[in-house]
Design an enzyme around this catalytic site. Structure first.
Site, PDB file in Angstrom:
ATOM      1  CG  ASP A 258      -0.888   6.323   6.180  1.00 29.57           C
ATOM      2  OD1 ASP A 258       0.482   6.197   6.094  1.00 29.57           O
ATOM      3  OD2 ASP A 258      -1.715   5.434   5.713  1.00 29.57           O
ATOM      4  CG  HIS A 259       1.796   4.631   9.883  1.00 30.02           C
ATOM      5  ND1 HIS A 259       2.502   5.636   9.210  1.00 30.02           N
ATOM      6  CD2 HIS A 259       2.324   3.391   9.987  1.00 30.02           C
ATOM      7  CE1 HIS A 259       3.224   4.860   8.262  1.00 30.02           C
ATOM      8  NE2 HIS A 259       3.223   3.545   8.655  1.00 30.02           N
ATOM      9  N   GLY A 260      -1.035   7.450  12.235  1.00 33.79           N
ATOM     10  CA  GLY A 260      -1.829   8.128  13.457  1.00 33.79           C
ATOM     11  C   GLY A 260      -3.052   7.532  13.339  1.00 33.79           C
ATOM     12  CB  VAL A 261      -5.804   7.635  10.815  1.00 31.49           C
ATOM     13  CG1 VAL A 261      -7.349   6.904  10.758  1.00 31.49           C
ATOM     14  CG2 VAL A 261      -6.062   9.106  10.781  1.00 31.49           C
TER      15      VAL A 261
ATOM     16  CE1 TYR B 273       0.527  -2.714   1.781  1.00 32.25           C
ATOM     17  CE2 TYR B 273      -0.836  -0.932   1.660  1.00 32.25           C
ATOM     18  CZ  TYR B 273       0.429  -1.136   1.745  1.00 32.25           C
ATOM     19  OH  TYR B 273       1.253  -0.441   2.293  1.00 32.25           O
TER      20      TYR B 273
ATOM     21  NE  ARG C 178      -2.736  -5.623   4.388  1.00 32.92           N
ATOM     22  CZ  ARG C 178      -2.700  -4.519   4.752  1.00 32.92           C
ATOM     23  NH1 ARG C 178      -3.515  -3.672   5.115  1.00 32.92           N
ATOM     24  NH2 ARG C 178      -1.418  -4.092   4.766  1.00 32.92           N
TER      25      ARG C 178
ATOM     26  CE  LYS D 141       2.940   1.757   1.043  1.00 36.85           C
ATOM     27  NZ  LYS D 141       2.698   2.472   1.863  1.00 36.85           N
TER      28      LYS D 141
ATOM     29  N   GLY E  80       7.369  -0.559   2.600  1.00 38.83           N
ATOM     30  CA  GLY E  80       8.274  -0.956   3.416  1.00 38.83           C
ATOM     31  C   GLY E  80       7.774  -1.961   4.445  1.00 38.83           C
ATOM     32  N   GLY E  81       6.583  -1.769   4.724  1.00 37.41           N
ATOM     33  CA  GLY E  81       6.303  -3.095   5.639  1.00 37.41           C
ATOM     34  C   GLY E  81       6.378  -2.664   6.922  1.00 37.41           C
TER      35      GLY E  81
ATOM     36  N   GLY F 260       7.828   3.645   5.460  1.00 37.18           N
ATOM     37  CA  GLY F 260       7.531   4.436   6.766  1.00 37.18           C
ATOM     38  C   GLY F 260       8.190   3.909   8.052  1.00 37.18           C
ATOM     39  NE  ARG F 261       4.557   0.173  11.915  1.00 36.79           N
ATOM     40  CZ  ARG F 261       3.241  -0.100  11.226  1.00 36.79           C
ATOM     41  NH1 ARG F 261       3.524  -0.448   9.794  1.00 36.79           N
ATOM     42  NH2 ARG F 261       2.105   0.100  11.784  1.00 36.79           N
TER      43      ARG F 261
END
Length: 274
Positions: free
Chosen positions: A26-29, A146, A148, A177, A202-203, A230-231
């Protein structure tokens, strides 16, 4: 559990182990077409062949990354988003709906909540409303929780993570997650306080593969139900091999050393045996 949810959960969980390996894309957004996700279809093919149970992303994932051959893979559509260019990147807003996700072929949906952020109230509202819609439509919900905010000592603070995981369960999520808390002992408390399966994130890209594998091994030993990484997969030099190694750990209880060996070139492995 509702019949529809149970059937769809079987498409993203391994029926034998009750665990799952999900690759978020989902990182593209959030940050744009970063390395590894420029060509989503190629990466979906790689992680699927590597054994992933599901891939996760926004509407663009089924539109531009859906497999057109080979075995199938579970599809989780992400319903919330923000960008790094926003005055408050932690403020996630809904960008899709449960009915539309179903129309696009999703097996499950996910939503991101930043506990402790200035906009926490709005995100909790969205989580609750999405959970209700998921119950109405029989769709599994993965909550990405998360920690934050100004009151949060660290994103991996065990007490904050433990609370975040419990919020997901209390508001009706089927999977959660969270950030790994740094040790099996502290993560066990997170799992014990949460009645739904807990996955670790995964961070950022890790310094070494062994670091990733050690976190996975410890989280599983503490009762974790798998990973949402992901990464450290799609930005790896060998994403398919990395996926196979992680899946071997999650579903076959492979050790850290066995996972490391799965990434080593055959010549190196042969040399070590001499």
């Amino acid at each position: 559990m509702l019949l529809g949810k149970r059937i769809r959960l079987e498409r993203i969980l391994n029926r034998n182990t009750g665990r799952t390996v999900i690759v978020p894309m989902d990182h593209g957004v959030t940050v744009g077409p970063i390395r590894g996700l420029v060509d989503m279809r190629t990466m979906v093919n790689d992680v699927t062949e590597g054994g992933a149970n599901a891939v996760l992303g926004h509407m663009g994932l089924p539109l531009y990354g859906h497999r057109q051959s080979g075995k199938d893979v579970g599809l989780i559509l992400h319903l919330s988003g923000s960008t790094v260019w926003s005055p408050d990147p932690n403020a996630k807003v809904l960008v899709n709906s449960v009915p539309m996700a179903l129309r696009m072929g999703a097996d499950a949906v996910s939503i991101h909540v930043n506990i402790g952020a200035a906009s926490e109230a709005e995100m909790l509202h969205d989580l609750g409303q999405t959970s209700v819609a998921c119950m109405e439509w029989g769709v599994p919900l993965l909550a990405m929780m998360y920690t934050r905010g100004a009151k949060i000592k660290s994103e991996s603070d065990p007490e904050a993570v433990r609370h975040a995981a419990r919020i997901a369960a209390e508001l009706g999520a089927d999977l959660v997650k969270v950030t790994y808390t740094g040790s099996a002992a502290s993560f066990r408390k997170v799992v014990e306080g949460c009645p739904i399966p807990v996955l670790i994130a995964g961070g950022e890209k890790a310094e070494s593969d062994r670091d990733v594998f050690e976190n996975v091994r410890a989280a599983l030993a503490a009762g974790g139900a798998g990973v949402c990484i992901g990464r450290n997969v799609f930005q790896h030099d060998k994403p398919l091999a990395m996926m196979r190694a992680i899946c071997a750990m999650v579903h076959n209880d492979a050790s850290v050393n066995e996972a490391v060996r799965m990434l080593a070139p055959s010549r190196q492995r042969a040399g070590r045996r001499r």
